[in-house]
Design a protein around this motif. Structure first.
Motif, PDB file in Angstrom:
ATOM      1  N   UNK A  78      13.943   4.528  -2.745  1.00  0.00           N
ATOM      2  CA  UNK A  78      13.401   5.063  -3.995  1.00  0.00           C
ATOM      3  C   UNK A  78      11.905   5.354  -3.862  1.00  0.00           C
ATOM      4  N   UNK A  79      11.183   4.337  -3.357  1.00  0.00           N
ATOM      5  CA  UNK A  79       9.727   4.461  -3.298  1.00  0.00           C
ATOM      6  C   UNK A  79       9.283   5.430  -2.208  1.00  0.00           C
ATOM      7  N   UNK A 114       0.856  -1.187   0.000  1.00  0.00           N
ATOM      8  CA  UNK A 114       0.000   0.000   0.000  1.00  0.00           C
ATOM      9  C   UNK A 114       0.891   1.235   0.000  1.00  0.00           C
ATOM     10  N   UNK A 115       0.553   2.188  -0.852  1.00  0.00           N
ATOM     11  CA  UNK A 115       1.487   3.314  -1.050  1.00  0.00           C
ATOM     12  C   UNK A 115       1.500   4.284   0.127  1.00  0.00           C
ATOM     13  N   UNK A 139       6.993   8.814  -3.020  1.00  0.00           N
ATOM     14  CA  UNK A 139       5.647   9.098  -2.506  1.00  0.00           C
ATOM     15  C   UNK A 139       5.615  10.209  -1.451  1.00  0.00           C
ATOM     16  N   UNK A 140       6.780  10.779  -1.123  1.00  0.00           N
ATOM     17  CA  UNK A 140       6.829  11.800  -0.058  1.00  0.00           C
ATOM     18  C   UNK A 140       5.895  12.989  -0.312  1.00  0.00           C
ATOM     19  N   UNK A 141       5.938  13.619  -1.498  1.00  0.00           N
ATOM     20  CA  UNK A 141       5.036  14.768  -1.695  1.00  0.00           C
ATOM     21  C   UNK A 141       3.565  14.365  -1.634  1.00  0.00           C
ATOM     22  N   UNK A 185      11.251   4.656 -12.462  1.00  0.00           N
ATOM     23  CA  UNK A 185      12.416   5.440 -12.017  1.00  0.00           C
ATOM     24  C   UNK A 185      13.658   4.758 -12.570  1.00  0.00           C
ATOM     25  N   UNK A 186      13.971   5.096 -13.808  1.00  0.00           N
ATOM     26  CA  UNK A 186      14.974   4.351 -14.559  1.00  0.00           C
ATOM     27  C   UNK A 186      16.347   4.387 -13.890  1.00  0.00           C
ATOM     28  N   UNK A 187      16.702   5.541 -13.354  1.00  0.00           N
ATOM     29  CA  UNK A 187      18.037   5.671 -12.764  1.00  0.00           C
ATOM     30  C   UNK A 187      18.205   4.738 -11.563  1.00  0.00           C
TER      31      UNK A 187
END
Ligand code: ADP
Ligand code: TRP
Length: 321
Positions: free
Chosen positions: A270-271, A200-201, A275-277, A242-244
């Motif tokens: 990364x995740x 869950x995000x 999702x921070x903002x 998120x390719x990088x």
């Protein structure tokens, strides 16, 4: 281009919902398409039959979608049940819908196999979904791969209707992103609420990390290079777009000397940052329910206006009132 999609208010959104449907939907909004997005609360009634739970799920779905970037000014955002006229169109469509078309739908069979009560509503679900799509003259319908057949039912019904009554309805097309068509879950099967394998995000940090740490991996020793082919960890990293970050995980896997714990920590970071903002926006929205209500009410006014226009021509075409 007129775009439409809906999401059932049936629980917390997971990575599959986000990358499969919500994010592509938001990208289309940013592209300047004319987007209609809604909370499919009538559809959710096939599984959620508790009024308080349904109400809180609807509120939560609205907050989640807005937090993820849906913009109530750029897009028409509404609750499906605020436009009950959809059932009128569903009826006209159901009189044209061959039983066989519904009998072939995988989703009905899958849901019954998973223990959902086989009701008439569940069986007729694709007709209501077709009405959602056709009521707003939608041209493109962004969905995950599992909904493709339902959009095809809507296409079929639009063609049948037009064939019988003249060129009234717009024939829609599904939009399915190849890269996130079916996002795998933490166990490698399709990520889905029904398989208990979701991420869950909007989970709190500790639980979010714990779930990422539970991603299925093999037993390659820390120092050895890790197989990248068929790696679940890597396909999840890839699916984020998120390719990088994904390339870095891949490079570290190939080089060896980096354990799965560290690789999972990279994916977590990364995740979590991605999702921070959205988490921040979500907090603000949660503390301002009247703002959420305002966005929905204004979307509903716009949705109803379009729906009524369509229904006027549809009624005329079929010969009622
Ligand atoms: P679930 O299978 O968890 O119950 P839903 O059926 O509510 O999810 O799906 C809501 C939206 O999210 C649909 O457009 C669906 O196609 C999309 N979706 C769900 N799971 C995935 C997944 N694993 N990969 C891609 N898209 C998905
Ligand atoms: N059936 C979709 C799902 O479960 C939700 C939905 C209802 C929908 N009506 C729609 C999606 C119309 C796209 C268009 O995810």
């Amino acid at each position: 281009m007129r775009v439409l999609s809906g999401i059932q208010p049936s629980g917390a959104p997971h990575l599959g919902n986000y990358f499969g449907m919500m994010q592509p939907a938001i990208a289309l909004q940013e592209q300047g398409d004319e987007c209609y997005y809604f909370i499919a609360d009538y559809h959710a009634q096939t599984t959620v039959q508790d009024a308080d739970l349904l109400r809180s799920n609807i509120q939560r779905a609205a907050i989640d979608f807005l937090a993820c970037g849906l913009d109530g000014e750029k897009s028409v955002f509404f609750r499906q049940s605020a436009v009950p006229e959809v059932h009128e169109l569903a009826w006209y469509l159901s009189t044209l819908c061959p039983m066989g078309l519904l009998e072939r739908c995988h989703s009905y069979k899958d849901k019954v196999a998973k223990g959902i009560k086989p009701s008439h509503g569940l069986f007729a679900y694709p007709v209501l979904m077709a009405a959602d799509i056709l009521l707003y003259h939608s041209q493109k319908v962004p969905v995950g791969k599992d909904q493709k057949q339902h959009v095809e039912v809507a296409r079929d019904l639009a063609l049948k209707f037009n064939d019988r009554f003249g060129d009234v309805l717009t024939v829609p097309e599904p939009v399915i992103r190849d890269d996130t068509a079916t996002l795998p879950g933490l166990d490698g099967q399709k990520m889905s609420k029904s398989y208990n394998n979701t991420l869950e995000i909007f989970l709190p940090e500790k639980k979010f990390r714990k779930k990422i740490m539970s991603i299925k991996t093999d037993s390659t020793p820390v120092e050895d290079p890790k197989p990248t082919e068929g790696s679940l960890l890597l396909s999840l990293a890839d699916a984020t777009g998120m390719a990088e970050g994904a390339a870095e995980i891949k490079a570290r896997m190939g080089a060896g000397g980096c354990g799965y714990g560290d690789l999972k920590q990279m994916l977590f970071e990364m995740l979590w940052d991605y999702f921070a903002p959205m988490r921040e926006r979500r907090e603000a929205l949660e503390s301002d329910p009247s703002m959420v209500e305002k966005v929905l009410t204004s979307g509903e006014e716009r949705a109803r206006a379009t729906a009524n226009e369509t229904l006027t021509t549809v009624r005329q075409a079929v010969g009622v009132r």
